[in-house]
Write a protein that holds these residues in place. Structure first.
Motif, PDB file in Angstrom:
ATOM      1  N   ILE A  21       0.714  -1.098  -0.033  1.00 59.68           N
ATOM      2  CA  ILE A  21      -0.081   0.108   0.011  1.00 59.68           C
ATOM      3  C   ILE A  21       0.973   1.278  -0.173  1.00 59.68           C
ATOM      4  O   ILE A  21       1.714   1.507   0.717  1.00 59.68           O
ATOM      5  CB  ILE A  21      -0.967  -0.010   1.153  1.00 59.68           C
ATOM      6  N   SER A  22       0.618   2.341  -0.778  1.00 52.27           N
ATOM      7  CA  SER A  22       1.530   3.546  -0.800  1.00 52.27           C
ATOM      8  C   SER A  22       0.310   4.751  -0.957  1.00 52.27           C
ATOM      9  O   SER A  22      -0.865   4.396  -1.369  1.00 52.27           O
ATOM     10  CB  SER A  22       2.365   3.599  -2.159  1.00 52.27           C
ATOM     11  N   GLY A  23       0.712   5.533  -0.079  1.00 52.60           N
ATOM     12  CA  GLY A  23      -0.257   6.740   0.174  1.00 52.60           C
ATOM     13  C   GLY A  23       0.576   7.986   0.099  1.00 52.60           C
ATOM     14  O   GLY A  23       1.700   8.166   0.265  1.00 52.60           O
ATOM     15  N   LYS A  24      -0.315   9.074  -0.179  1.00 49.65           N
ATOM     16  CA  LYS A  24       0.416  10.365  -0.238  1.00 49.65           C
ATOM     17  C   LYS A  24       0.608  10.855   1.292  1.00 49.65           C
ATOM     18  O   LYS A  24       1.687  11.576   1.399  1.00 49.65           O
ATOM     19  CB  LYS A  24      -0.768  11.593  -1.006  1.00 49.65           C
ATOM     20  N   TYR A  25      -0.267  10.610   2.090  1.00 51.80           N
ATOM     21  CA  TYR A  25      -0.218  10.845   3.354  1.00 51.80           C
ATOM     22  C   TYR A  25      -0.235   9.833   4.385  1.00 51.80           C
ATOM     23  O   TYR A  25      -0.842   8.746   4.080  1.00 51.80           O
ATOM     24  CB  TYR A  25      -1.033  12.244   3.806  1.00 51.80           C
ATOM     25  N   LEU A  26       0.591  10.059   5.398  1.00 51.19           N
ATOM     26  CA  LEU A  26       0.444   8.901   6.606  1.00 51.19           C
ATOM     27  C   LEU A  26       0.106   9.708   8.028  1.00 51.19           C
ATOM     28  O   LEU A  26       0.776  10.450   8.286  1.00 51.19           O
ATOM     29  CB  LEU A  26       1.904   8.205   6.686  1.00 51.19           C
ATOM     30  N   ILE A  27      -0.925   9.223   8.602  1.00 52.70           N
ATOM     31  CA  ILE A  27      -1.304   9.773   9.795  1.00 52.70           C
ATOM     32  C   ILE A  27      -1.469   8.766  11.025  1.00 52.70           C
ATOM     33  O   ILE A  27      -1.940   7.670  10.749  1.00 52.70           O
ATOM     34  CB  ILE A  27      -2.636  10.890   9.716  1.00 52.70           C
ATOM     35  N   GLN A  28      -1.188   9.224  12.262  1.00 58.61           N
ATOM     36  CA  GLN A  28      -1.582   8.351  13.314  1.00 58.61           C
ATOM     37  C   GLN A  28      -2.068   9.283  14.476  1.00 58.61           C
ATOM     38  O   GLN A  28      -1.632  10.670  14.784  1.00 58.61           O
ATOM     39  CB  GLN A  28      -0.574   7.389  13.868  1.00 58.61           C
ATOM     40  N   GLU A  29      -2.779   8.626  15.635  1.00 58.68           N
ATOM     41  CA  GLU A  29      -3.053   9.546  16.627  1.00 58.68           C
ATOM     42  C   GLU A  29      -1.822   9.521  17.737  1.00 58.68           C
ATOM     43  O   GLU A  29      -2.140  10.773  18.464  1.00 58.68           O
ATOM     44  CB  GLU A  29      -4.558   8.556  17.409  1.00 58.68           C
ATOM     45  N   ARG A  30      -1.246   8.561  17.974  1.00 61.22           N
ATOM     46  CA  ARG A  30      -0.550   8.773  19.121  1.00 61.22           C
ATOM     47  C   ARG A  30       0.816   9.254  18.567  1.00 61.22           C
ATOM     48  O   ARG A  30       1.834   8.620  18.039  1.00 61.22           O
ATOM     49  CB  ARG A  30      -0.169   7.329  19.922  1.00 61.22           C
ATOM     50  N   LEU A  40      10.744   4.544   5.468  1.00 68.49           N
ATOM     51  CA  LEU A  40       9.844   3.390   4.480  1.00 68.49           C
ATOM     52  C   LEU A  40       8.635   3.915   3.806  1.00 68.49           C
ATOM     53  O   LEU A  40       8.488   3.413   2.722  1.00 68.49           O
ATOM     54  CB  LEU A  40       9.803   1.972   5.400  1.00 68.49           C
ATOM     55  N   PHE A  41       8.018   4.543   4.520  1.00 68.84           N
ATOM     56  CA  PHE A  41       6.708   5.098   3.834  1.00 68.84           C
ATOM     57  C   PHE A  41       7.246   5.980   2.755  1.00 68.84           C
ATOM     58  O   PHE A  41       6.414   6.002   1.596  1.00 68.84           O
ATOM     59  CB  PHE A  41       6.087   5.974   4.885  1.00 68.84           C
ATOM     60  N   LYS A  42       8.182   6.780   2.732  1.00 69.20           N
ATOM     61  CA  LYS A  42       8.590   7.693   1.670  1.00 69.20           C
ATOM     62  C   LYS A  42       9.377   6.973   0.543  1.00 69.20           C
ATOM     63  O   LYS A  42       9.191   7.272  -0.636  1.00 69.20           O
ATOM     64  CB  LYS A  42       9.563   8.730   2.134  1.00 69.20           C
ATOM     65  N   LYS A  43      10.234   5.778   0.892  1.00 72.31           N
ATOM     66  CA  LYS A  43      10.814   4.967   0.093  1.00 72.31           C
ATOM     67  C   LYS A  43       9.896   4.474  -0.964  1.00 72.31           C
ATOM     68  O   LYS A  43      10.241   4.125  -2.044  1.00 72.31           O
ATOM     69  CB  LYS A  43      11.592   4.127   0.901  1.00 72.31           C
ATOM     70  N   TYR A  44       8.589   4.142  -0.565  1.00 66.99           N
ATOM     71  CA  TYR A  44       7.567   3.437  -1.312  1.00 66.99           C
ATOM     72  C   TYR A  44       6.648   4.489  -1.885  1.00 66.99           C
ATOM     73  O   TYR A  44       5.497   4.074  -2.451  1.00 66.99           O
ATOM     74  CB  TYR A  44       6.896   2.401  -0.668  1.00 66.99           C
ATOM     75  N   GLY A  45       7.149   5.661  -1.972  1.00 66.61           N
ATOM     76  CA  GLY A  45       6.232   6.929  -2.590  1.00 66.61           C
ATOM     77  C   GLY A  45       5.563   7.593  -1.873  1.00 66.61           C
ATOM     78  O   GLY A  45       4.834   8.525  -2.257  1.00 66.61           O
ATOM     79  N   GLY A  46       5.500   7.609  -0.528  1.00 62.26           N
ATOM     80  CA  GLY A  46       4.744   8.626   0.361  1.00 62.26           C
ATOM     81  C   GLY A  46       5.520  10.090   0.496  1.00 62.26           C
ATOM     82  O   GLY A  46       6.498  10.165   0.046  1.00 62.26           O
ATOM     83  N   ASN A  47       4.482  10.637   0.810  1.00 61.91           N
ATOM     84  CA  ASN A  47       4.979  12.253   0.644  1.00 61.91           C
ATOM     85  C   ASN A  47       5.152  12.917   2.209  1.00 61.91           C
ATOM     86  O   ASN A  47       6.356  13.185   2.606  1.00 61.91           O
ATOM     87  CB  ASN A  47       3.799  13.124  -0.004  1.00 61.91           C
ATOM     88  N   LYS A  48       4.144  12.809   3.074  1.00 59.15           N
ATOM     89  CA  LYS A  48       4.143  13.594   4.320  1.00 59.15           C
ATOM     90  C   LYS A  48       3.661  12.628   5.246  1.00 59.15           C
ATOM     91  O   LYS A  48       2.658  11.978   5.100  1.00 59.15           O
ATOM     92  CB  LYS A  48       3.334  14.953   4.300  1.00 59.15           C
ATOM     93  N   SER A  49       4.487  12.698   6.699  1.00 54.86           N
ATOM     94  CA  SER A  49       3.818  11.851   7.711  1.00 54.86           C
ATOM     95  C   SER A  49       3.412  12.853   8.608  1.00 54.86           C
ATOM     96  O   SER A  49       3.913  13.804   8.646  1.00 54.86           O
ATOM     97  CB  SER A  49       4.977  11.079   8.439  1.00 54.86           C
ATOM     98  N   CYS A  50       2.347  12.515   9.663  1.00 52.99           N
ATOM     99  CA  CYS A  50       1.851  13.243  10.389  1.00 52.99           C
ATOM    100  C   CYS A  50       1.316  12.786  11.525  1.00 52.99           C
ATOM    101  O   CYS A  50       0.720  11.633  11.545  1.00 52.99           O
ATOM    102  CB  CYS A  50       0.890  14.477   9.768  1.00 52.99           C
ATOM    103  N   CYS A  51       0.803  13.453  12.552  1.00 51.06           N
ATOM    104  CA  CYS A  51       0.162  12.897  13.918  1.00 51.06           C
ATOM    105  C   CYS A  51      -0.470  14.089  14.611  1.00 51.06           C
ATOM    106  O   CYS A  51      -0.334  15.227  14.273  1.00 51.06           O
ATOM    107  CB  CYS A  51       1.315  12.319  14.734  1.00 51.06           C
ATOM    108  N   THR A  52      -1.372  13.768  15.388  1.00 53.66           N
ATOM    109  CA  THR A  52      -2.028  14.660  16.109  1.00 53.66           C
ATOM    110  C   THR A  52      -1.794  14.535  17.599  1.00 53.66           C
ATOM    111  O   THR A  52      -1.250  13.791  18.290  1.00 53.66           O
ATOM    112  CB  THR A  52      -3.651  14.366  16.084  1.00 53.66           C
TER     113      THR A  52
END
Length: 415
Positions: free
Chosen positions: A141-150, A161-173
Motif C-alpha cells: 500500500i502506498s499513500g500520499k499522507y500517513l497519519i496516526q493519533e499517538r 520506509l513510507f517515503k521509500k515506497y512513494g509517500g509524501n508527508k507523515s503526520c500525527c495529532t
C-alpha cells in the motif's frame, strides 16, 4: 533513570535465542502476495480498536481514498489492512535479507554486546521487526499522507520506509499533554497537528524531530462533543478530572507525593464544605485502581466515577466537565481542551512542581494552583460568582475544534 533488566549483560544468551526464534517464526509465516499495489490518498496507521476506527473514518471523509492499518479485523471495513504478529510478512523482501539477518547481524550484535557489556539483542530485534513490518505494509500500500493519533509511537524507520515506497508527508495529532518522562521524547514526524498555539511548547526540551507544527484543535473534542448528541450527566459543584495509571508517569520523588496532596486538598475542602457536591472522574477506559487514591477518597463524601458510564459512551468525560461549576485536574488533556473552548479548568499543582506535564511555562501559570490556601480561595470565588470572565488567549491551549478535520486536510494538501 535505569535501563530495563533485559539489557543486562547476562541476558545475552537468552535474547540471542529469542532473536533467532523470532526470525524463524516470521519466515515460516511469511508469504508471497501477487496482488497489485494499492494507492490511496491517506493511510491511517495504528488503528487498535473499532472505536478508534470510527474516529478516523470521520477524518477519512475529507480525502478521496484511504486505508487503515490494524492488527485486528475491524467490522465492516473493506479498507482495513491487517498486519497481525508478523504473519504475512512479505516473503520476497525477507529472502533478500536472510543472510544478513541470520548470520551477519547475529554475529555483529553478539560482538558489539560483548564489547559494550550490554545486551543489544532486544534493541536490534525490535528494529528489525519494525523494518519488516513497514517494508511489508508499504510494499502493498502506498499513500500520499500517513497519519496516526499517538505522537509517542511515531517512528523514523516508519517514515523512511513510507517515503521509500512513494509517500509524501507523515503526520500525527496531539491527543495528550506532552509528558517529559515518557510520551514526548523522540517524536519523529513531518507535521504535528497540535491542540493549540502553545500546547506543544514543552517539546523543545526533548529529542523530537518535527518539521512543522500546525495548531488544529482537538479531534477528540470535535467528535465526542461537537459531533455527538449530548447525554445528560449528573451535575457537580466541583469535578476533578483524573488520568489513567498516574503513578506510571512519575519522573521524580515529588510527583506521586504531589498527586496525592491534590487529593488531600479535595478531601479537606469536602470536610470544610460538605454541602458542595464533588466528583472524582477517571477516564471511561480506566482499569487501574490505585489503593492509596481509594483510601483517601473513601474516607470522604467525594463521588468516584471510574470506568464506563452511559453518558461517557458517547461524550467521554466532556459532559461531566462542562456541566460542573468548577473543573480541576492534575494532568488531563481535557484541561487544555476546556480552556481552549472558554470553560475554566484549573491544574492542581503543589508548589508548581508538576513540570513533567506543565513544563514550567508562563502561559499556563494562571490556571495552576500551588497550595491549599489558593485552592480554597479560587474555588469558593468561582462557586459564588455566577459571572465568569472570558479566558485570555484560549487558543494558546486549544483552538476551537468545530473544523479540526478540515484544518488537517486543508493543510496537508497545501504542503
Amino acid at each position: 533513570g535505569q535501563f530495563d533488566r533485559v539489557f543486562k549483560f547476562y541476558n545475552i544468551p537468552f535474547s540471542s535465542v529469542i532473536y533467532v526464534v523470532s526470525l524463524i517464526f516470521i519466515y515460516l509465516f511469511s508469504k508471497k502476495n501477487d496482488l497489485p499495489k494499492e494507492k490511496v490518498e491517506i493511510i491511517f496507521d495504528e488503528i487498535t480498536s473499532s472505536e478508534q476506527q470510527q474516529r478516523m473514518l470521520k477524518l477519512a471523509q475529507e480525502f478521496k481514498s484511504f486505508k487503515t492499518i490494524s492488527d485486528k479485523k475491524l467490522d465492516g471495513s473493506k479498507n482495513n489492512f491487517i498486519f497481525y504478529k508478523y504473519i504475512g510478512t512479505n516473503k520476497i523482501l525477507f529472502k533478500k535479507k536472510c543472510f544478513s539477518l541470520f548470520f551477519y547481524n547475529f554475529f555483529l550484535v553478539h560482538k558489539l554486546s560483548l564489547l559494550e557489556k550490554t545486551n543489544l539483542f532486544p534493541l536490534v530485534t525490535t528494529l528489525i521487526k519494525r523494518i519488516l513490518k513497514y517494508e511489508t505494509i508499504f510494499s502493498y500500500i502506498s499513500g500520499k499522507y500517513l497519519i496516526q493519533e499517538r505522537p509517542y509511537a511515531t517512528s523514523a524507520i516508519k517514515n523512511f520506509l513510507f517515503k521509500k515506497y512513494g509517500g509524501n508527508k507523515s503526520c500525527c495529532t496531539q491527543r495528550i499533554l506532552f509528558h517529559l518522562g515518557s510520551t514526548s521524547f523522540y517524536i519523529n514526524t513531518d507535521i504535528l497537528f497540535s491542540l493549540g498555539r502553545k500546547s506543544h511548547s514543552g517539546l523543545k526540551l526533548t529529542g523530537s524531530k518535527i518539521r512543522k507544527i500546525i495548531p488544529a484543535g482537538s479531534y477528540v473534542f470535535f467528535l465526542k462533543w461537537f459531533k455527538t448528541k449530548k447525554r445528560n450527566t449528573q451535575k457537580f459543584d466541583l469535578i476533578y478530572l483524573s488520568g489513567n495509571n498516574t503513578p506510571s508517569f512519575s519522573i521524580d520523588d515529588k510527583y506521586i507525593k504531589n498527586y496525592y496532596e491534590t487529593l488531600n486538598w479535595l478531601k479537606r475542602f469536602n470536610n470544610e464544605y460538605p454541602f458542595y457536591k464533588i466528583a472524582f472522574k477517571h477516564h471511561e477506559n480506566n482499569y487501574f485502581h490505585d489503593i492509596k487514591e481509594l483510601n483517601i477518597l473513601n474516607t470522604s463524601n467525594i463521588k468516584r466515577i471510574s470506568g464506563p458510564t452511559k453518558p461517557g459512551e458517547k461524550n467521554y468525560s466532556y459532559g461531566y466537565a462542562i456541566n460542573s461549576t468548577v473543573r480541576l485536574t492534575w494532568c488531563s488533556t481535557m484541561g487544555y481542551e476546556l480552556l481552549g473552548h472558554n470553560f475554566k479548568c484549573y491544574f492542581l499543582d503543589p508548589n508548581h512542581e508538576n513540570i513533567g506535564f506543565l513544563h514550567d511555562e508562563k502561559y499556563n501559570k494562571k490556571f495552576r494552583i500551588k497550595d491549599y490556601h489558593d485552592f480554597k480561595k479560587i474555588v469558593l470565588n468561582d462557586l459564588n460568582n455566577k459571572k465568569t470572565k472570558s479566558i485570555i488567549n484560549p487558543h494558546d491551549f486549544c483552538l476551537k475544534s468545530q473544523n479540526v478535520s478540515k484544518i488537517i486536510s486543508k493543510n496537508l494538501r497545501k504542503i
